[in-house]
Motif scaffolding. Sequence first.
Motif, PDB file in Angstrom:
ATOM      1  N   ASP A   1      34.659  38.156  23.221  1.00 25.52           N
ATOM      2  CA  ASP A   1      35.627  39.224  23.447  1.00 25.52           C
ATOM      3  C   ASP A   1      36.514  38.820  24.636  1.00 25.52           C
ATOM      4  OD1 ASP A   1      37.043  41.430  24.212  1.00 25.52           O
ATOM      5  OD2 ASP A   1      35.352  42.830  24.034  1.00 25.52           O
ATOM      6  N   PRO A   2      37.807  38.612  24.392  1.00 26.74           N
ATOM      7  CA  PRO A   2      38.660  38.121  25.486  1.00 26.74           C
ATOM      8  C   PRO A   2      38.806  39.127  26.633  1.00 26.74           C
ATOM      9  CG  PRO A   2      39.993  38.717  23.588  1.00 26.74           C
ATOM     10  CD  PRO A   2      38.556  38.805  23.144  1.00 26.74           C
ATOM     11  N   TYR A   3      38.422  40.386  26.391  1.00 26.63           N
ATOM     12  CA  TYR A   3      38.539  41.391  27.460  1.00 26.63           C
ATOM     13  C   TYR A   3      37.307  41.414  28.360  1.00 26.63           C
ATOM     14  CZ  TYR A   3      42.724  43.054  25.195  1.00 26.63           C
ATOM     15  OH  TYR A   3      43.985  43.113  24.670  1.00 26.63           O
TER      16      TYR A   3
ATOM     17  N   TYR B   1      32.342  28.354  29.756  1.00 26.45           N
ATOM     18  CA  TYR B   1      32.018  29.538  30.584  1.00 26.45           C
ATOM     19  C   TYR B   1      30.803  29.287  31.467  1.00 26.45           C
ATOM     20  CZ  TYR B   1      28.120  31.109  27.611  1.00 26.45           C
ATOM     21  OH  TYR B   1      26.921  31.212  26.949  1.00 26.45           O
TER      22      TYR B   1
ATOM     23  N   LEU C   1      38.622  33.455  20.537  1.00 24.65           N
ATOM     24  CA  LEU C   1      38.182  32.770  21.761  1.00 24.65           C
ATOM     25  C   LEU C   1      36.714  32.378  21.596  1.00 24.65           C
ATOM     26  CD1 LEU C   1      38.786  32.014  24.762  1.00 24.65           C
ATOM     27  CD2 LEU C   1      38.031  34.324  25.376  1.00 24.65           C
TER      28      LEU C   1
ATOM     29  N   ALA D   1      44.287  33.929  24.957  1.00 26.39           N
ATOM     30  CA  ALA D   1      43.746  34.436  23.679  1.00 26.39           C
ATOM     31  C   ALA D   1      44.342  35.807  23.363  1.00 26.39           C
ATOM     32  CB  ALA D   1      42.222  34.502  23.746  1.00 26.39           C
ATOM     33  N   ILE D   2      44.516  36.612  24.397  1.00 23.27           N
ATOM     34  CA  ILE D   2      45.086  37.948  24.178  1.00 23.27           C
ATOM     35  C   ILE D   2      46.583  37.837  23.862  1.00 23.27           C
ATOM     36  CG2 ILE D   2      45.645  40.154  25.302  1.00 23.27           C
ATOM     37  CD1 ILE D   2      42.956  39.728  26.925  1.00 23.27           C
TER      38      ILE D   2
ATOM     39  N   ALA E   1      41.957  31.249  29.739  1.00 20.84           N
ATOM     40  CA  ALA E   1      41.706  31.262  28.287  1.00 20.84           C
ATOM     41  C   ALA E   1      41.712  32.689  27.748  1.00 20.84           C
ATOM     42  CB  ALA E   1      40.369  30.581  27.990  1.00 20.84           C
ATOM     43  N   ARG E   2      41.106  33.615  28.490  1.00 22.53           N
ATOM     44  CA  ARG E   2      41.100  35.021  28.047  1.00 22.53           C
ATOM     45  C   ARG E   2      42.526  35.544  27.902  1.00 22.53           C
ATOM     46  NH1 ARG E   2      36.810  38.197  31.843  1.00 22.53           N
ATOM     47  NH2 ARG E   2      38.145  39.893  31.138  1.00 22.53           N
ATOM     48  N   THR E   3      43.339  35.253  28.917  1.00 24.00           N
ATOM     49  CA  THR E   3      44.722  35.734  28.897  1.00 24.00           C
ATOM     50  C   THR E   3      45.490  35.134  27.723  1.00 24.00           C
ATOM     51  OG1 THR E   3      44.589  35.807  31.307  1.00 24.00           O
ATOM     52  CG2 THR E   3      46.795  35.988  30.330  1.00 24.00           C
TER      53      THR E   3
END
Length: 356
Positions: free
Chosen positions: A344-346, A80, A106, A99-100, A95-97
């Motif tokens: 937090d992936p969001y 990051y 994450l 992970a969700i 990666a966020r997407t």
Amino acid sequence: MKILGIETSCDETAAAVVEDGVRLLSNVVASSMDLHTQYGGVVPEIAARSHIEAILPVIQQALDDAHCTWDDIDGIAVTYGAGLGGSLLIGVLTARTLAIVYNKPLYAANHVMGHVFANFITATSPALSTIYHLPTTAPTFPMLAIIVSGGHSQLALFRSYFEYTLLGQTQDDAIGEAFDKVAKITGLPYPGGPSIAKAAAEGNDHAFELPKAKMAEKYDFSFSGLKTAVLRQAQAMVGADYTLPSKDLPGRLSDAQKADIAATFQRVAIETIVDKALLAVEEFSPASVVIAGGVAASGELRRQLTERLPLPIEFPDLKLCTDNGAMIATLGCYMATEGQSVADPYTVDIAPNLSM
Ligand code: KG4
Ligand code: ZN
């Protein structure tokens, strides 16, 4: 535990799977460097566009090479920061997407820490065993890390995986940046590290005197004066004074002069680092010393350390020194097992100026 690492901080789109923080199962790197060379440096917009095109195929290849499906993956680590904003965004949003969608923890990884953690890889899958030359044992603590990349020059003393003291750092240019600038002065291709090393092999590494900066803090570095000294030396070699623009130098320097400049600069730049690393070894008596970052690929650095360090040192594979996903996956493994917090992936955001 198998962690997928994703790295897109600069021009490399990279993904890898590492098991238990020690075993490399796959390591895929797609570089857009060919598109940047003609500009003499990485063009952020071109790098970001290339990441968008490459990232999903690179991740899929990393999973396939590791013989993994998403069910086998225990977490995702992604760089990051630090790095180029547009480049980091592609990796982090991907990666966020993922992970969700796949419901995986994450881990937000610091790029420079990742370079250090590349040293913990000591094994591979059978398929990779002939391609990677790895240390036989993992480094032990206290561990002195010599961090030398395109963006960083630092000495850090690690007491455990995530407890460290920054002993010193560059006050201006990073050492890799100095290699890149000296390459430009002498008309050698970007990136400067490998092209300086190649030219240096033909030159005299004591062709002339170059200064080593004296710093107020004993573990700090400065490379901007060295770069200017090289420029003045090159101008003098072609019989000009300081008013000759550096862009006119490559056409007037002979190949032999370029080789002498490359060899002498390389020796002095690396000596600057190794001198201070030796001081730190005397003061703190680390159990191990590791090198990290793109300049850790330097043969001259490896030669000087092997010759001068009072303790044995093992080096990471060259492919794990320049930017890669394996170092991020490895860092992610230890973040998971050593109690580092999950992102937090969001909401996790990029940090282009992140430092140690
Ligand atoms: O770690 P890295 O791939 O990117 C950053 O995180 O900055 O480091 C890139 C730097 C460039 O400045 C490049 O010239 C240098 O690493 N480099 C080398 C060598 N290979 C790459 N420097 C010296 N010798 C090398 N063989
Ligand atoms: Zn790097």
